[in-house]
Design a protein around this motif. Structure first.
Motif, mmCIF file in Angstrom:
data_model
loop_
_atom_site.group_PDB
_atom_site.id
_atom_site.type_symbol
_atom_site.label_atom_id
_atom_site.label_comp_id
_atom_site.label_asym_id
_atom_site.label_seq_id
_atom_site.Cartn_x
_atom_site.Cartn_y
_atom_site.Cartn_z
ATOM 1 N N UNK A 93 0.529 12.984 -4.493
ATOM 2 C CA UNK A 93 -0.135 12.351 -5.847
ATOM 3 C C UNK A 93 -1.589 11.599 -5.035
ATOM 4 N N UNK A 94 -2.328 10.991 -6.088
ATOM 5 C CA UNK A 94 -3.803 10.777 -5.897
ATOM 6 C C UNK A 94 -3.650 9.012 -6.101
ATOM 7 N N UNK A 95 -3.008 8.206 -5.101
ATOM 8 C CA UNK A 95 -3.015 6.742 -5.908
ATOM 9 C C UNK A 95 -3.840 5.971 -7.111
ATOM 10 N N UNK A 96 -3.032 4.709 -7.074
ATOM 11 C CA UNK A 96 -4.008 4.530 -8.980
ATOM 12 C C UNK A 96 -4.162 3.644 -8.313
ATOM 13 N N UNK A 97 -4.595 2.740 -9.941
ATOM 14 C CA UNK A 97 -5.908 1.551 -9.417
ATOM 15 C C UNK A 97 -5.113 0.434 -8.589
ATOM 16 N N UNK A 98 -3.337 0.593 -9.393
ATOM 17 C CA UNK A 98 -2.904 -0.350 -9.641
ATOM 18 C C UNK A 98 -2.166 -0.221 -7.539
ATOM 19 N N UNK A 99 -1.624 1.051 -6.858
ATOM 20 C CA UNK A 99 -1.245 1.057 -5.909
ATOM 21 C C UNK A 99 -2.350 0.935 -5.000
ATOM 22 N N UNK A 100 -3.836 1.246 -5.087
ATOM 23 C CA UNK A 100 -5.705 0.554 -4.407
ATOM 24 C C UNK A 100 -4.652 -0.637 -4.286
ATOM 25 N N UNK A 101 -4.867 -1.800 -5.071
ATOM 26 C CA UNK A 101 -4.428 -2.725 -5.213
ATOM 27 C C UNK A 101 -3.797 -3.102 -4.101
ATOM 28 N N UNK A 102 -2.562 -3.019 -4.402
ATOM 29 C CA UNK A 102 -1.307 -3.090 -3.534
ATOM 30 C C UNK A 102 -1.814 -2.874 -1.964
ATOM 31 N N UNK A 103 -2.437 -2.207 -1.953
ATOM 32 C CA UNK A 103 -2.410 -0.749 -0.659
ATOM 33 C C UNK A 103 -3.364 -2.410 0.616
ATOM 34 N N UNK A 104 -4.556 -2.432 0.111
ATOM 35 C CA UNK A 104 -5.628 -3.244 0.149
ATOM 36 C C UNK A 104 -4.864 -4.833 -0.033
ATOM 37 N N UNK A 105 -3.747 -5.026 -0.828
ATOM 38 C CA UNK A 105 -3.651 -6.666 -0.405
ATOM 39 C C UNK A 105 -2.451 -6.392 0.600
ATOM 40 N N UNK A 106 -1.577 -5.826 0.746
ATOM 41 C CA UNK A 106 -1.074 -5.143 2.442
ATOM 42 C C UNK A 106 -2.229 -5.248 3.438
ATOM 43 N N UNK A 107 -3.153 -4.810 3.762
ATOM 44 C CA UNK A 107 -3.940 -4.446 5.061
ATOM 45 C C UNK A 107 -4.380 -5.838 5.217
ATOM 46 N N UNK A 108 -5.860 -6.749 4.094
ATOM 47 C CA UNK A 108 -6.246 -7.220 4.374
ATOM 48 C C UNK A 108 -5.080 -8.914 4.587
ATOM 49 N N UNK A 109 -4.287 -9.087 3.395
ATOM 50 C CA UNK A 109 -3.395 -9.914 3.265
ATOM 51 C C UNK A 109 -1.909 -10.235 4.773
ATOM 52 N N UNK A 110 -1.638 -9.124 4.998
ATOM 53 C CA UNK A 110 -1.178 -8.317 6.127
ATOM 54 C C UNK A 110 -1.634 -9.053 7.345
ATOM 55 N N UNK A 111 -2.637 -8.471 7.165
ATOM 56 C CA UNK A 111 -3.748 -9.310 8.881
ATOM 57 C C UNK A 111 -3.633 -10.483 8.983
#
Length: 215
Positions: A93-111
């Motif tokens: 399925x496609x990602x929801x807004x909440x899932x996108x928020x988590x994804x971006x947090x992983x990308x930039x927070x993890x970086x």
């Protein structure tokens, strides 16, 4: 272009036998995964275990840590496959807004976390690049675990930056394998889009209410 060709040839000649073993098993893992064979897990374990050693040796510590995670997930996936192989898979399925928020947090927070750790606690010469490759891959794997189509986009962002980094660290076979994975991810993206569309059609034909996406 000629510069990159010459660089690849020169690095290729200096490739160690361990790199060859890791890449051969890495390619085997991809092919076995495409064929949906359980042997993809032991092949992946061999490839990633050797990769950890090689990546630490060239001071790509974040990527080495990423491969440690691959090892853990390969063991988990192998056990899960044996226990659940007769059950239907979770639909994509496609990602929801909440899932996108988590994804971006992983990308930039993890970086940020990885960059600071590499810069202050390791002798890494490429902390920015190494951290970025790993944080985008972590985000992609999180989406992959949730069967989200966008996982392929994040994984290919990671692959795109990983190729020149691996050449820079004189790991040409790893770079070549990453290029192969980049191509596989492109096909994976369109395969998953088609699967999601077919699932939606089946849901409509059955009269069920489709899941609402906040994308």
């Amino acid at each position: 272009m000629q510069y990159w060709i010459d660089l690849f040839i020169s690095q290729f000649k200096e490739t160690t036998w361990l790199q060859w073993v890791a890449v051969v098993f890495g390619v085997a893992e991809v092919l076995l995964a495409r064929a949906n064979k359980i042997w993809l897990y032991p092949a992946g374990l061999v490839a990633t275990t050797i990769s950890v050693y090689l990546l630490v040796d060239v001071q790509l510590f974040a990527e080495a840590l990423l491969n440690v995670y691959y090892i853990v997930m390969s063991v988990y996936g192998w056990i899960y496959w044996v226990r659940k192989r007769d059950q239907p898979p979770v639909p994509v399925s496609y990602s929801t807004r909440n899932e996108w928020s988590t994804t971006l947090a992983i990308v930039f927070g993890g970086w940020l976390v990885l960059y600071l750790a590499l810069k202050h606690f390791t002798p890494s010469t490429v902390p920015v690049w190494d951290a970025w490759v790993s944080s985008t891959a972590w985000a992609g794997m999180w989406l992959l675990a949730r069967r989200k189509i966008e996982n392929w986009i994040l994984l290919n962002i990671s692959n795109l930056f990983a190729v020149p980094l691996l050449f820079h660290k004189q790991l040409p076979l790893f770079a070549l394998l990453t290029i192969i994975l980049f191509v596989v991810a492109i096909f994976g993206y369109f395969d998953w889009k088609r699967s999601e569309r077919e699932t939606g059609i089946k849901i409509q034909e059955s009269g069920q209410e489709p899941e609402t996406s906040l994308l």
